[in-house]
Design a protein around this motif. Structure first.
Motif, mmCIF file in Angstrom:
data_model
loop_
_atom_site.group_PDB
_atom_site.id
_atom_site.type_symbol
_atom_site.label_atom_id
_atom_site.label_comp_id
_atom_site.label_asym_id
_atom_site.label_seq_id
_atom_site.Cartn_x
_atom_site.Cartn_y
_atom_site.Cartn_z
ATOM 1 N N GLY A 163 0.788 -1.222 0.000
ATOM 2 C CA GLY A 163 0.000 0.000 0.000
ATOM 3 C C GLY A 163 0.821 1.272 0.000
ATOM 4 N N ASN A 164 2.115 1.159 0.338
ATOM 5 C CA ASN A 164 2.969 2.353 0.350
ATOM 6 C C ASN A 164 3.317 2.801 -1.065
ATOM 7 N N ASP A 165 3.813 4.054 -1.152
ATOM 8 C CA ASP A 165 4.329 4.597 -2.420
ATOM 9 C C ASP A 165 5.830 4.773 -2.267
ATOM 10 N N ARG A 212 0.068 1.936 -11.768
ATOM 11 C CA ARG A 212 0.702 2.302 -10.489
ATOM 12 C C ARG A 212 2.192 2.638 -10.687
ATOM 13 N N ASN A 256 3.112 3.476 -6.982
ATOM 14 C CA ASN A 256 2.030 3.741 -6.022
ATOM 15 C C ASN A 256 1.428 2.431 -5.528
ATOM 16 N N SER A 257 0.863 2.491 -4.336
ATOM 17 C CA SER A 257 0.070 1.376 -3.788
ATOM 18 C C SER A 257 0.767 0.034 -4.010
ATOM 19 N N GLU A 312 2.231 -3.618 -4.122
ATOM 20 C CA GLU A 312 1.626 -4.934 -3.904
ATOM 21 C C GLU A 312 2.731 -5.972 -3.719
#
Lengths: 112, 112
Positions: free
Chosen positions: A16-18, A63, A79-80, A82
Motif C-alpha cells: 500500500g505504500n508509495d 501504479r 504507487n500502492s 503490492e
C-alpha cells in the motif's frame, strides 16, 4: 565513477505504500530503460525513454510511473505497492543497440 | 510461447572444460544478438554482440548465430571459476533505441 547508478540498492516496504527509485547515468547516452527481474531471473522491459521522451511503455500497471527530468536521469515511482511488485528493478542506458546496454546494479524491492 | 527460450540450468562443469550455452527464438525479425553475464547481486554486463548470422570470437568466448534455425550459442573455452555466473542471451529487431528481449538466463557453475 559508476556509469549507471541506482538508489536505493535495497528497499523493504509495506503493502500500500508509495516508493521511488532513482537512476542516473554519466555516459552521455540518449536512451534509458527500466527492467524488472523476477525471482527466476527473467528480465522484462517496463519503460524506455529517449532524450526525455517515452518511447516504450510495456503492459505495466498504471501504479508504475516513470519520469525523466533530463536525459541523464530516469526515475520510477510506484504507487500502492503490492506483494507481486517484489523483484529487482534494473535501470540501463544505451547509445544505439550496437554497444548493448549498460546496467545499474539494481534495486532489490521487497514488499511485505 | 516466449519469444526467447533458454535452459535455466544450473549447469556445472569442471574447470578447463568447454561450455556451450544456447537459446532459441521465435521472432525471425531479430537481427541483433547479445550475450550478457550477470554475477550474483549485480547488473548484467554485455559480453558479446553479433549482427545477423555467423560467428564472433573474443578471447575465450565465441558467439554463434544461426538465423535459419533461430538458434544462438555461446561457447566458453578453458572455463575458469570466475566464469561462474548467470548468462543471458538477448536480441533485438533493430539497432536503434528499441527494446532488447532477454532469455531467462542459464546459471553456470565452474568447479575448481
Amino acid at each position: 565513477d559508476t556509469a549507471v547508478s541506482q538508489t536505493p540498492k535495497y528497499l523493504v516496504t509495506q503493502m500500500g505504500n508509495d516508493k521511488s527509485i532513482k537512476c542516473e547515468q554519466n555516459l552521455g547516452h540518449d536512451t534509458m530503460y527500466w527492467y524488472k527481474q523476477d525471482s527466476k531471473k527473467f528480465l522484462k522491459i517496463m519503460f524506455s525513454y529517449n532524450n526525455k521522451e517515452l518511447i516504450i511503455n510495456e503492459t505495466v500497471p498504471n501504479r508504475f510511473s516513470p519520469k525523466s527530468p533530463d536525459k541523464a536521469h530516469l526515475n520510477l515511482h510506484i504507487n500502492s505497492l503490492e506483494l507481486g511488485d517484489s523483484a529487482v528493478y534494473f535501470c540501463a542506458s544505451s547509445q544505439g543497440q550496437k554497444y548493448g546496454y549498460t546496467f545499474g546494479s539494481g534495486t532489490r524491492l521487497t514488499v511485505v | 510461447q516466449k519469444e526467447v527460450e533458454q535452459d535455466p540450468g544450473p549447469l556445472s562443469v569442471p574447470e578447463g572444460a568447454i561450455v556451450s550455452l544456447n537459446c532459441t527464438y521465435s521472432n525471425s525479425a531479430f537481427q541483433y544478438f547479445m550475450w550478457y553475464r550477470q554475477y550474483s547481486r549485480k547488473g548484467p554486463e554485455l559480453l558479446m554482440y553479433t549482427y545477423s548470422s555467423g560467428n564472433k570470437e573474443d578471447g575465450r568466448f565465441t558467439a554463434q548465430v544461426d538465423k535459419s534455425s533461430k538458434y544462438i550459442s555461446l561457447f566458453i573455452r578453458d572455463s575458469q571459476p570466475s566464469d561462474s555466473a548467470t548468462y543471458l542471451c538477448a536480441m533485438s529487431v533493430s539497432s536503434s533505441a528499441s527494446k532488447i528481449i532477454f532469455g531467462s538466463g542459464t546459471r553456470l557453475s565452474i568447479r575448481p
